[in-house]
Each structure stands twice: as structure tokens, then as C-alpha cells.
Design an enzyme around this catalytic site. Structure first.
Site, PDB file in Angstrom:
ATOM      1  N   HIS A  14      -0.055  11.375  -3.786  1.00  0.00           N
ATOM      2  CA  HIS A  14      -0.685  10.236  -3.117  1.00  0.00           C
ATOM      3  C   HIS A  14      -1.544  10.685  -1.937  1.00  0.00           C
ATOM      4  O   HIS A  14      -2.360   9.933  -1.425  1.00  0.00           O
ATOM      5  CB  HIS A  14       0.387   9.274  -2.593  1.00  0.00           C
ATOM      6  CG  HIS A  14       0.857   8.299  -3.621  1.00  0.00           C
ATOM      7  ND1 HIS A  14       1.408   8.683  -4.813  1.00  0.00           N
ATOM      8  CD2 HIS A  14       0.832   6.948  -3.640  1.00  0.00           C
ATOM      9  CE1 HIS A  14       1.709   7.606  -5.511  1.00  0.00           C
ATOM     10  NE2 HIS A  14       1.372   6.540  -4.825  1.00  0.00           N
TER      11      HIS A  14
HETATM   12  N1  ADP Z   1       7.406   0.260 -12.588  1.00  0.00           N
HETATM   13  C1  ADP Z   1       6.869  -0.930 -12.333  1.00  0.00           C
HETATM   14  N2  ADP Z   1       6.858  -1.888 -13.292  1.00  0.00           N
HETATM   15  C2  ADP Z   1       6.296  -3.103 -13.059  1.00  0.00           C
HETATM   16  N3  ADP Z   1       5.738  -3.461 -11.891  1.00  0.00           N
HETATM   17  C3  ADP Z   1       5.736  -2.549 -10.896  1.00  0.00           C
HETATM   18  C4  ADP Z   1       6.289  -1.242 -11.063  1.00  0.00           C
HETATM   19  N4  ADP Z   1       6.095  -0.553  -9.909  1.00  0.00           N
HETATM   20  C5  ADP Z   1       5.450  -1.395  -9.060  1.00  0.00           C
HETATM   21  N5  ADP Z   1       5.236  -2.596  -9.647  1.00  0.00           N
HETATM   22  C6  ADP Z   1       4.526  -3.758  -9.092  1.00  0.00           C
HETATM   23  O1  ADP Z   1       3.494  -3.289  -8.234  1.00  0.00           O
HETATM   24  C7  ADP Z   1       3.564  -3.955  -6.977  1.00  0.00           C
HETATM   25  C8  ADP Z   1       3.104  -3.020  -5.856  1.00  0.00           C
HETATM   26  O2  ADP Z   1       1.738  -2.797  -5.978  1.00  0.00           O
HETATM   27  P1  ADP Z   1       0.910  -1.959  -4.898  1.00  0.00           P
HETATM   28  O3  ADP Z   1       1.399  -2.282  -3.528  1.00  0.00           O
HETATM   29  O4  ADP Z   1      -0.523  -2.218  -5.171  1.00  0.00           O
HETATM   30  O5  ADP Z   1       1.236  -0.445  -5.269  1.00  0.00           O
HETATM   31  P2  ADP Z   1       2.082   0.676  -4.445  1.00  0.00           P
HETATM   32  O6  ADP Z   1       3.520   0.298  -4.615  1.00  0.00           O
HETATM   33  O7  ADP Z   1       1.743   1.957  -5.114  1.00  0.00           O
HETATM   34  O8  ADP Z   1       1.644   0.608  -3.016  1.00  0.00           O
HETATM   35  C9  ADP Z   1       5.018  -4.364  -6.850  1.00  0.00           C
HETATM   36  O9  ADP Z   1       5.143  -5.498  -6.021  1.00  0.00           O
HETATM   37  C10 ADP Z   1       5.441  -4.649  -8.282  1.00  0.00           C
HETATM   38  O10 ADP Z   1       5.205  -5.979  -8.665  1.00  0.00           O
END
Ligand code: ADP
Ligand code: MG
Lengths: 126, 194
Positions: A14
Site C-alpha cells: 500500500h
Molecule cells: N473482502 C471483502 N469482501 C467484501 N467487501 C469488502 C472486503 N474488504 C473490504 N470490503 C468493503 O470495502 C469497504 C472499504 O472500502 P475502502 O475504504 O475504499 O477500502 P480500504 O479498506 O482498502 O481502505 C468496506 O467497508 C467493505 O464494505
């Protein structure tokens, strides 16, 4: 016997500095292995970039690669790259630094793909 | 009935709702994540809207493909490959013009990419009940709202929020919220028959 150093390594983190630091660590012990690395979004922020990961895969001298990542979104992006690229990518669910370091050292030592995968099993954490 | 025009309208509306709620999505994500879900989604939908401006489409399939690539390439967080996979899978079955088939393909794309199921406190907890309600021909705003609220008591077992363990309980999942905006935008359009 095939030269295992024809297998490369790609590091996807990241954070750009984390990817680069991992690369520097590996490269010291595996000067003959092609290692490419990528970190952060297109804008250089913390996250992952499909284009940048694809570029790091394509830029690697090897057509077959071990791929290591830090967190889930880098993994999912790597999976899409795996489906997009013509290269053979072995996506490894090990601790990033330990797994990548072990793979690099073993590739440098000319161990076989099967043997390396076996040695990395205990380092699997995700 | 899904058409090229109303698909573009639907996703344009989605983009507008996301942009209006950027700060709220960031706030939700700051409680159980890294606080970037709103900024991530806005980057994605802005790229999508720019493509809509620049291109002419002949089929909904192409609209979904362009959306998939924009979201995958520009979001930068876990939701990028997830929304990207959803729209990629939707493109594959877009020729059916059947909304239930299309959204179910999207849901399965997310499940496969995220290796997640319902009740893991993710966007799946909105997609699944929405697909079910659509199949029964009774998707309403209140079903969408309920699905979002129902993520509160859940403990996250996937994604970044899962590292918080018990502390993830009591908050709305940000990805569930952004997905709710997608389906609110759908209700606002004329895509649903009956
Ligand atoms: N393995 C997964 N399966 C389904 N949805 C997921 C998974 N991991 C994360 N999410 C979804 O992604 C969202 C987070 O998105 P975002 O904040 O854009 O990404 P990051 O967690 O990389 O910062 C979570 O609230 C959830 O709904
Ligand atoms: Mg986030």
C-alpha cells in the site's frame, strides 16, 4: 535443470516506501533474481493501483513470478492483474517480508518452484 | 427494462449521490477503517463520469465495462477491485437486460473477489438483500436502509475493519453505505419494471 532464477518476484504494498524497502532487503541476498516492486495509488497516496501493479508485473524480466502483498486490497488487485496478464503469477499469502525474503534467497540458491512453495507454507498467515 | 440510456442515467445519479456524501463516507470509514472510503469512491465515480462524457455507448454492456475499469483503476482501496469485479461480471450478462440476473452476477463477483459471504459486515450485506428483494419484485428504499442499519451490530471478519475485532461492532459498514447509494440511484431511475 531449469535455472530457477528465471522466476521473478513482484512486491505490491500500500506504501511506496514499504515496497521499495522490501525490494532493497531482498535484492541484497538475491542479486540475480528479477525483482520489481510497487506501492501506493496513481497519485502516490496509500492504497493500490491496478495500472501500477500491472506495470510492475510486465516490467519484470521473468515470465513467471511470485507475488507478495501486504493487505487485502493489494491482494484483490493482484488477482485481477493475474487474470489480465499473460504471465504466470503465484500469489503468495505469506507474511510479506519473511515470505518474499525466503523466496528470493531460495530462488538465488536455485531451488525448484515446488520446493520453494513447500518452504513458504509455514510462513502463510492470511 | 434496462437500456443503454437508463443505465448511464442510473450510474450518473450514483456518482452524484456519492459526491454529495463524500464526507459522510469518510467519516464512517474513519470509525472502523482508514477514513478514505468517500475520497476513494469520489475518485472512482469522477473517472467514470468523465468517461460517460467522452463516450457514446451502444449497449449497457459497454457502460458496465467502462464503469468497472474506472472504479478498479481509480478507487485505490479494497472497494476498487470489489466494485470493479461487480461491474465486470454485470457486463458479462448485460445482454439479458434482466436486472435481477445482472445484479446477482455483480453480487457473485464481489463474493468471489472478496472471499466473503453475508454477515461479515461488508457491502455484501446490502447487495444480497437487494438482489433478493428485486427477485421478489419489492425493492424499496426502506429495504435498502434496513440492510445498511443491519450492518451495525455485525462484527467485521473481512477487510481492514476485521483487524478491529469487537471494536467494529456498533458502526455502519462504509461499503454497505456506498452500495446503498447505488441502489437508491437505481430506484430513482426507470429500470425496475412492475
Ligand atoms: N473482502 C471483502 N469482501 C467484501 N467487501 C469488502 C472486503 N474488504 C473490504 N470490503 C468493503 O470495502 C469497504 C472499504 O472500502 P475502502 O475504504 O475504499 O477500502 P480500504 O479498506 O482498502 O481502505 C468496506 O467497508 C467493505 O464494505
Ligand atoms: Mg478505507
Amino acid at each position: 535443470m531449469a535455472d530457477q532464477r528465471s522466476i521473478g518476484i513482484v512486491i505490491a504494498s500500500h506504501v511506496e516506501e514499504l515496497a521499495k524497502g522490501t525490494y532493497l532487503l531482498l535484492q541484497e541476498s538475491a542479486p540475480d533474481v528479477s525483482i520489481t516492486y510497487v506501492g501506493g495509488t496513481d497519485d502516490g497516496e496509500i492504497g493500490s493501483s491496478f495500472e501500477k501493479i500491472l506495470t510492475a508485473v510486465e516490467a519484470n524480466d521473468a515470465d513467471e513470478l511470485f507475488a507478495f502483498y501486504d493487505l487485502g486490497s493489494a491482494k484483490m488487485t493482484l488477482e485481477i492483474v493475474q487474470e489480465t496478464s499473460d504471465k504466470t503469477i503465484h500469489l503468495m499469502d505469506t507474511a510479506l517480508i519473511e515470505g518474499a525474503f525466503a523466496a528470493a534467497a531460495l530462488l538465488q540458491g536455485n531451488y525448484s518452484l515446488t520446493e520453494i512453495k513447500k518452504q513458504l507454507v509455514p510462513l502463510t498467515i492470511k | 427494462m434496462l437500456t443503454t440510456e437508463n443505465t448511464v442515467q442510473w450510474l450518473t445519479k450514483f456518482g452524484e449521490i456519492i459526491s454529495m456524501n463524500k464526507a459522510y463516507l469518510n467519516e464512517l470509514d474513519s470509525r472502523i477503517g482508514d477514513g478514505d472510503h468517500g475520497s476513494n469512491m469520489v475518485r472512482g465515480v469522477e473517472a467514470m463520469l468523465a468517461q460517460f462524457e467522452a463516450m457514446e455507448f451502444n449497449h449497457a454492456k459497454d457502460v458496465f465495462k467502462v464503469t468497472a475499469m474506472a472504479l478498479l483503476s481509480k478507487i485505490g482501496g479494497a472497494s476498487g477491485p470489489l466494485y470493479g469485479s461487480a461491474f465486470m461480471e454485470m457486463a458479462k450478462v448485460a445482454e439479458t437486460n434482466d436486472l435481477v440476473t445482472i445484479l446477482t452476477a455483480g453480487l457473485n463477483g464481489i463474493k468471489k473477489r472478496g472471499k466473503a459471504e453475508v454477515n461479515e459486515k461488508t457491502m455484501i450485506d446490502v447487495w444480497e438483500p437487494v438482489c433478493q428483494a428485486l427477485a421478489e419484485n419489492n425493492l424499496t428504499k426502506s429495504i435498502i436502509d434496513q440492510a445498511v442499519q443491519a450492518t451495525k451490530p455485525l462484527k467485521a471478519t473481512k477487510g481492514r475493519a476485521s483487524y478491529l475485532g469487537e471494536r467494529s461492532i456498533g458502526e455502519i459498514d462504509p461499503g454497505a453505505m456506498s452500495s446503498a447509494y447505488l441502489f437508491e440511484a437505481l430506484l430513482a431511475g426507470e429500470l425496475i419494471d412492475g
